[in-house]
Design an enzyme around this catalytic site. Structure first.
Site, PDB file in Angstrom:
ATOM      1  N   ARG A   1      -1.036  -0.381  -8.224  1.00  0.00           N
ATOM      2  CA  ARG A   1      -2.833  -0.403  -7.674  1.00  0.00           C
ATOM      3  C   ARG A   1      -3.441   0.976  -8.035  1.00  0.00           C
ATOM      4  NH1 ARG A   1      -3.341  -0.837  -2.139  1.00  0.00           N
ATOM      5  NH2 ARG A   1      -4.874  -3.081  -3.095  1.00  0.00           N
TER       6      ARG A   1
ATOM      7  N   ASP B   1       0.722  -1.518   0.186  1.00  0.00           N
ATOM      8  CA  ASP B   1      -0.231  -0.095   0.433  1.00  0.00           C
ATOM      9  C   ASP B   1       0.989   0.998   0.180  1.00  0.00           C
ATOM     10  OD1 ASP B   1      -2.761  -1.542   0.631  1.00  0.00           O
ATOM     11  OD2 ASP B   1      -2.219  -1.063   1.951  1.00  0.00           O
TER      12      ASP B   1
ATOM     13  N   GLY C   1      -5.834   8.586  -3.466  1.00  0.00           N
ATOM     14  CA  GLY C   1      -5.020   8.880  -2.186  1.00  0.00           C
ATOM     15  C   GLY C   1      -5.989   9.198  -1.359  1.00  0.00           C
TER      16      GLY C   1
HETATM   17  P1  FDA Z   1     -14.301   9.858  -4.236  1.00  0.00           P
HETATM   18  O1  FDA Z   1     -13.654  10.165  -2.894  1.00  0.00           O
HETATM   19  O2  FDA Z   1     -14.393  10.582  -5.082  1.00  0.00           O
HETATM   20  O3  FDA Z   1     -15.154   8.929  -3.609  1.00  0.00           O
HETATM   21  C1  FDA Z   1     -16.655   8.562  -5.534  1.00  0.00           C
HETATM   22  C2  FDA Z   1     -17.807   7.526  -4.535  1.00  0.00           C
HETATM   23  O4  FDA Z   1     -17.178   6.894  -3.781  1.00  0.00           O
HETATM   24  C3  FDA Z   1     -18.389   8.102  -3.338  1.00  0.00           C
HETATM   25  O5  FDA Z   1     -19.099   9.776  -4.026  1.00  0.00           O
HETATM   26  C4  FDA Z   1     -19.439   7.816  -2.298  1.00  0.00           C
HETATM   27  O6  FDA Z   1     -20.381   6.908  -3.446  1.00  0.00           O
HETATM   28  C5  FDA Z   1     -18.421   6.697  -2.801  1.00  0.00           C
HETATM   29  N1  FDA Z   1     -17.282   6.101  -1.844  1.00  0.00           N
HETATM   30  C6  FDA Z   1     -16.346   7.299  -1.241  1.00  0.00           C
HETATM   31  N2  FDA Z   1     -15.611   6.961  -0.601  1.00  0.00           N
HETATM   32  C7  FDA Z   1     -16.476   6.167   0.946  1.00  0.00           C
HETATM   33  C8  FDA Z   1     -16.333   6.356   1.572  1.00  0.00           C
HETATM   34  N3  FDA Z   1     -15.383   6.211   3.449  1.00  0.00           N
HETATM   35  N4  FDA Z   1     -17.300   5.217   2.459  1.00  0.00           N
HETATM   36  C9  FDA Z   1     -18.416   5.201   1.338  1.00  0.00           C
HETATM   37  N5  FDA Z   1     -18.952   5.960   0.227  1.00  0.00           N
HETATM   38  C10 FDA Z   1     -17.718   6.133  -0.206  1.00  0.00           C
HETATM   39  N6  FDA Z   1      -5.133   4.977  -0.697  1.00  0.00           N
HETATM   40  C11 FDA Z   1      -4.471   5.478   0.020  1.00  0.00           C
HETATM   41  O7  FDA Z   1      -3.243   6.738  -0.142  1.00  0.00           O
HETATM   42  N7  FDA Z   1      -3.157   4.165  -0.299  1.00  0.00           N
HETATM   43  C12 FDA Z   1      -3.437   3.211  -0.542  1.00  0.00           C
HETATM   44  O8  FDA Z   1      -2.725   2.254  -0.701  1.00  0.00           O
HETATM   45  C13 FDA Z   1      -5.180   2.877  -1.056  1.00  0.00           C
HETATM   46  N8  FDA Z   1      -4.984   1.052  -1.267  1.00  0.00           N
HETATM   47  C14 FDA Z   1      -6.907   1.398  -1.426  1.00  0.00           C
HETATM   48  C15 FDA Z   1      -7.258   0.136  -1.862  1.00  0.00           C
HETATM   49  C16 FDA Z   1      -8.377   0.455  -2.543  1.00  0.00           C
HETATM   50  C17 FDA Z   1      -9.064  -1.174  -3.531  1.00  0.00           C
HETATM   51  C18 FDA Z   1      -9.222   1.104  -2.630  1.00  0.00           C
HETATM   52  C19 FDA Z   1     -10.452   1.615  -3.581  1.00  0.00           C
HETATM   53  C20 FDA Z   1      -8.838   2.902  -2.048  1.00  0.00           C
HETATM   54  C21 FDA Z   1      -7.769   2.875  -1.453  1.00  0.00           C
HETATM   55  N9  FDA Z   1      -7.002   4.101  -1.131  1.00  0.00           N
HETATM   56  C22 FDA Z   1      -6.024   3.824  -1.321  1.00  0.00           C
HETATM   57  C23 FDA Z   1      -8.478   4.943  -0.870  1.00  0.00           C
HETATM   58  C24 FDA Z   1      -8.898   5.682  -2.135  1.00  0.00           C
HETATM   59  O9  FDA Z   1      -6.700   6.438  -1.797  1.00  0.00           O
HETATM   60  C25 FDA Z   1      -9.677   7.171  -1.896  1.00  0.00           C
HETATM   61  O10 FDA Z   1      -9.011   7.436  -0.724  1.00  0.00           O
HETATM   62  C26 FDA Z   1     -11.040   6.610  -1.945  1.00  0.00           C
HETATM   63  O11 FDA Z   1     -11.045   4.889  -2.917  1.00  0.00           O
HETATM   64  C27 FDA Z   1     -11.987   6.917  -1.685  1.00  0.00           C
HETATM   65  O12 FDA Z   1     -12.233   7.283  -3.063  1.00  0.00           O
HETATM   66  P2  FDA Z   1     -12.697   7.012  -4.394  1.00  0.00           P
HETATM   67  O13 FDA Z   1     -11.648   7.045  -5.683  1.00  0.00           O
HETATM   68  O14 FDA Z   1     -13.746   6.325  -4.377  1.00  0.00           O
HETATM   69  O15 FDA Z   1     -13.718   8.734  -4.981  1.00  0.00           O
END
Ligand code: FDA
Length: 277
Positions: free
Chosen positions: A154, A101, A158
């Site tokens: 991946r 990660d 962030g």
């Molecule tokens: P965004 O934040 O724009 O959200 C889009 C939509 O997704 C929201 O409107 C909502 O519907 C849904 N959503 C998002 N977050 C939600 C929450 N917490 N609760 C409920 N609904 C939510 N980060 C990092 O810094 N280092 C890492 O190693 C990882 N590893 C990682 C693995 C995997 C498999 C995922 C999916 C994510 C990560 N992340 C991460 C976290 C990533 O950086 C990010 O903070 C979250 O995925 C939220 O961003 P989105 O891309 O979902 O978009």
């Protein structure tokens, strides 16, 4: 309240979730929660959990995700390298994969260096990968370096609080960069993970793959346990690969707080349920 995002306290809880996901056609990656350990002993104990996991996931479409600060990175890069290389060796034997990660920006360069060093050992090729955060201004350059090494990435937006010199402050810039980086990954011919719950990012990925005639099986979407299960299932129905990140363990607090910070509506949602009980 954390059970909305965390599979449980024990390895068995994570395995039960992984088995259920497997039956639904979803892959998993298991994360034994914990970060910034303060003694080599703690780091080695954390690694033991991962060794048990690597044995336990045999036969499932599953791998593991870990954080370098849980493996002793703050105590010395040599210690973390020894511990993580032992885990990657185990993953090679078990025919699986270790995802490192990405944590906050003080660790970006050290994480890149460590994963590149691990991946440079010929026997580890394809068995260790990294995470790149689209909010970091440096990410495009980092991806170019990693792709030249053939390393699986991946891509996520962030999750840490970063200053604007280092990270794009606005959602639209982060999203724009995410799409640009996604295209670099899909065109590379290497199997990567596109980790997001953002429907606009998912649509952009599907559209790009279709336009470039990139096979749906040559990359995977990734989402977090407990978030957008409807979307996870729909993507599988449509023939995409989806991996769910399954965190478990007693050190759930920092992970949980990052999930709340991402979406303030979660605080309200959880508070309502809490008082209802
Ligand atoms: P965004 O934040 O724009 O959200 C889009 C939509 O997704 C929201 O409107 C909502 O519907 C849904 N959503 C998002 N977050 C939600 C929450 N917490 N609760 C409920 N609904 C939510 N980060 C990092 O810094 N280092 C890492 O190693 C990882 N590893 C990682 C693995 C995997 C498999 C995922 C999916 C994510 C990560 N992340 C991460 C976290 C990533 O950086 C990010 O903070 C979250 O995925 C939220 O961003 P989105 O891309 O979902 O978009």
């Amino acid at each position: 309240m954390s059970s909305r995002f965390v599979a449980g306290f024990r390895i068995e809880d994570a395995l039960t979730v992984a088995q259920t996901l497997d039956k639904q056609g979803l892959f998993s990656t298991l994360d034994s929660l914990g970060e910034n350990v303060s003694s080599p002993d703690q780091a080695r104990r954390a690694a033991q959990v991962y060794h048990r996991l690597l044995d336990a996931i045999a036969g499932l479409n599953s791998n593991v995700s870990l954080k370098l600060t849980q493996m002793g990175m703050d105590l010395g890069e040599g210690l973390a390298f020894d511990i993580v290389s032992g885990l990657v060796r185990h993953a090679v034997e078990a025919g699986t994969f270790v995802r490192v990660d990405m944590e906050g920006s003080p660790y970006t360069q050290a994480t890149l260096d460590m994963v590149r060093r691990l991946h440079a050992l010929p026997e580890n090729r394809g068995h260790v990968g990294i995470v790149i955060q689209a909010y970091l201004r440096r990410s495009q350059k980092d991806i170019a370096t990693l792709l030249a090494d053939g390393i699986r990435i991946r891509l996520c937006k962030g999750a840490y609080k970063e200053p604007p010199e280092i990270a794009f402050p606005g959602k639209s810039e982060v999203d724009q960069n995410f799409v640009a980086l996604m295209k670099m990954l899909l065109k590379s011919g290497i199997y990567h993970g596109i980790a997001t719950h953002d429907e606009a990012m998912i649509r952009a990925t599907k559209d790009f793959a279709a336009a470039e005639r990139i096979d749906r099986g040559s990359f995977e979407f990734q989402m977090l346990y407990g978030i957008r299960r409807d979307l996870q299932r729909k993507l599988v129905q449509d023939g995409y690969k989806v991996r769910v990140y399954v965190p478990f363990g007693e050190q759930w607090y920092p992970y949980f707080m990052r999930r709340l910070a991402e979406r303030p509506a979660n605080v309200l949602f959880l508070a309502r349920n809490f008082f209802r009980k």
